[in-house]
Scaffold this active site. Structure first.
Site, PDB file in Angstrom:
ATOM      1  N   ASP A 115       0.826  -1.210   0.000  1.00  0.00           N
ATOM      2  CA  ASP A 115       0.000   0.000   0.000  1.00  0.00           C
ATOM      3  C   ASP A 115       0.860   1.261   0.000  1.00  0.00           C
ATOM      4  O   ASP A 115       1.919   1.284   0.618  1.00  0.00           O
ATOM      5  CB  ASP A 115      -0.899  -0.039   1.259  1.00  0.00           C
ATOM      6  N   ASN A 150     -10.723  -2.064  -6.393  1.00  0.00           N
ATOM      7  CA  ASN A 150      -9.862  -1.170  -7.191  1.00  0.00           C
ATOM      8  C   ASN A 150     -10.485  -0.746  -8.525  1.00  0.00           C
ATOM      9  O   ASN A 150     -10.036   0.207  -9.152  1.00  0.00           O
ATOM     10  CB  ASN A 150      -8.481  -1.800  -7.449  1.00  0.00           C
ATOM     11  N   GLU A 178       0.080 -13.450  12.120  1.00  0.00           N
ATOM     12  CA  GLU A 178       0.611 -12.290  12.832  1.00  0.00           C
ATOM     13  C   GLU A 178       0.571 -11.114  11.848  1.00  0.00           C
ATOM     14  O   GLU A 178       0.880 -11.286  10.667  1.00  0.00           O
ATOM     15  CB  GLU A 178       2.060 -12.540  13.267  1.00  0.00           C
TER      16      GLU A 178
HETATM   17  C1  FPP Z   1      -1.526   0.124  -3.661  1.00  0.00           C
HETATM   18  O1  FPP Z   1      -1.141   1.466  -3.688  1.00  0.00           O
HETATM   19  C2  FPP Z   1      -1.004  -0.609  -4.827  1.00  0.00           C
HETATM   20  C3  FPP Z   1      -1.761  -1.126  -5.839  1.00  0.00           C
HETATM   21  C4  FPP Z   1      -3.228  -1.019  -5.914  1.00  0.00           C
HETATM   22  C5  FPP Z   1      -1.128  -1.808  -6.973  1.00  0.00           C
HETATM   23  C6  FPP Z   1       0.045  -2.678  -6.618  1.00  0.00           C
HETATM   24  C7  FPP Z   1       0.580  -3.276  -7.837  1.00  0.00           C
HETATM   25  C8  FPP Z   1       1.898  -3.439  -8.113  1.00  0.00           C
HETATM   26  C9  FPP Z   1       2.979  -3.028  -7.204  1.00  0.00           C
HETATM   27  C10 FPP Z   1       2.264  -4.082  -9.408  1.00  0.00           C
HETATM   28  C11 FPP Z   1       2.377  -5.586  -9.230  1.00  0.00           C
HETATM   29  C12 FPP Z   1       2.583  -6.253 -10.521  1.00  0.00           C
HETATM   30  C13 FPP Z   1       2.579  -7.602 -10.722  1.00  0.00           C
HETATM   31  C14 FPP Z   1       2.631  -8.173 -12.086  1.00  0.00           C
HETATM   32  C15 FPP Z   1       2.518  -8.545  -9.621  1.00  0.00           C
HETATM   33  P1  FPP Z   1      -2.256   2.565  -3.794  1.00  0.00           P
HETATM   34  O2  FPP Z   1      -2.414   2.939  -5.217  1.00  0.00           O
HETATM   35  O3  FPP Z   1      -3.502   2.079  -3.143  1.00  0.00           O
HETATM   36  O4  FPP Z   1      -1.618   3.730  -2.990  1.00  0.00           O
HETATM   37  P2  FPP Z   1      -2.374   4.854  -2.156  1.00  0.00           P
HETATM   38  O5  FPP Z   1      -3.061   4.145  -1.025  1.00  0.00           O
HETATM   39  O6  FPP Z   1      -1.259   5.727  -1.698  1.00  0.00           O
HETATM   40  O7  FPP Z   1      -3.328   5.531  -3.091  1.00  0.00           O
END
Ligand code: FPP
Length: 267
Positions: free
Chosen positions: A32, A80, A219
C-alpha cells in the site's frame, strides 16, 4: 544461501538477528502507498505503481534468500475497479508488461506463479499471458508466488459456499461432510499453508478484504513505510518482529509455577 549484510541506522547487521529456524513459510503482503508516495514527490500516481514493481521484485528475491517458500501479494482488489479508468488501464497494462518481462527469470528460478482472483473482466492479452505463465511454471517447486488480482476475501468465501451448496444439492456431498478442511481445500489458494505473517505498508491498520479466511491466525505487521520505499531492511525488521511474537493460536502459554486452580478464577 547466505542472507548478506543488511545494515541498520545504528550500523547493526539485521540479518544476524534472523533465526533461520523460525522463518515464516508463507508471507502475505498488502502493498500500500504507491499513489501517496508518487503524489508527495510531485509525480503521477502511475510512477508510484512502477516503483512498486521494482520493490516487489526485490522483496520476492529477499523472501527466497530468507528461506520462505510462499509469497502472496495483493496487486488488485475487487474494489480497485472504482479508481479512475486511466489508473485501472495503467495497472492492467503494467501487469501485462511486468509478466512479459519477468516470466523467464521467474521460471529459471523454479518459481511457480499463480494468479488468484476472478480473471473474467480482464482483457484477452492479460488473460493469455497469465495462462501461459501459469502453465510454463506449474511444475516448479522451489517457490510459490501468488498474485491476487480482482480478488476479494468475502467474494471468495461466498463462491466456496455456493459451490459446496451446489455439490450438496446434486448429492455429491452430504451437508454433514462440510467442515473447515473441505472448505479450505475449495478456496482459491487451494488449501496451502496459511500465511504466518501479513505485512501491510503505509501505516494503514486494515485487512481490506484480503485473505479473510486464511489470515485467521496470522501475525500482522504494519510498516509505516510507503510501499515504493519498502526494502530488504524494512522486510527483515518485519521478520524480526514476527520472530519475537508468541504464537498461541488461542491457547495459553504454560508458565512454571502456574496452575489453573491457583488463579483468581477458582472458587
Ligand atoms: C496500492 O497502492 C497498490 C496497488 C493497488 C497496486 C500494486 C501493484 C503493483 C505493485 C504491481 C504488481 C505487478 C505484478 C505483475 C505482480 P495505492 O495505489 O492504493 O496507494 P495509495 O493508497 O497511496 O493511493
Amino acid at each position: 544461501m547466505s542472507l548478506g549484510k543488511i545494515i541498520d541506522k545504528k550500523n547493526n547487521d539485521l540479518s544476524k538477528r534472523i533465526d533461520k529456524q523460525k522463518v515464516p513459510e508463507h508471507i502475505a503482503i498488502i502493498m500500500d502507498g504507491n499513489g501517496r508516495w508518487a503524489t508527495r514527490k510531485g509525480f503521477p500516481r502511475s510512477f508510484g505503481h512502477k516503483q512498486g514493481v521494482n520493490v516487489l521484485k526485490k522483496i520476492l528475491k529477499a523472501s527466497k534468500k530468507l528461506g520462505c517458500k510462499i509469497l502472496t501479494v495483493y496487486a488488485f482488489s475487487t474494489e480497485n475497479w472504482s479508481r479512475p479508468t486511466k489508473e485501472v488501464d495503467f495497472l492492467i497494462n503494467l501487469f501485462t508488461e511486468v509478466l512479459k518481462n519477468e516470466i523467464k527469470e521467474i521460471h529459471e528460478e523454479s518459481t511457480k506463479i499463480k494468479f488468484i482472483g476472478d480473471l473474467t473482466p480482464f482483457p484477452k492479452n492479460l488473460k493469455e499471458i497469465i495462462s501461459s505463465s501459469e502453465s510454463l511454471t506449474k511444475n516448479n517447486t522451489k517457490f510459490l508466488f501468488n498474485v491476487c488480482v480482482n480478488y476479494g476475501g468475502r467474494q471468495e468465501i461466498v463462491k466456496v459456499a455456493k459451490e459446496l451448496a451446489l455439490k450438496s444439492s446434486a448429492g455429491e456431498i452430504k451437508p454433514s461432510e462440510i467442515n473447515e478442511e473441505l472448505f479450505n481445500s475449495e478456496l482459491l489458494l487451494g488449501g496451502i499453508k496459511d500465511p504466518e505473517l501479513l505485512i501491510r505498508t503505509s501505516g494503514e491498520k486494515r485487512i481490506s478484504n484480503f485473505l479473510l479466511w486464511q489470515l485467521a491466525y496470522s501475525e500482522i505487521y504494519i510498516s509505516e513505510v510507503l510501499w515504493p520505499e519498502f526494502n530488504e531492511h524494512e522486510f527483515l525488521k518485519a521478520i524480526i518482529d514476527y520472530q519475537s511474537r508468541n504464537r498461541r493460536f488461542g491457547g495459553i502459554e504454560s508458565l512454571p509455577n502456574e496452575s489453573f486452580e491457583d488463579s483468581q478464577y477458582s472458587s
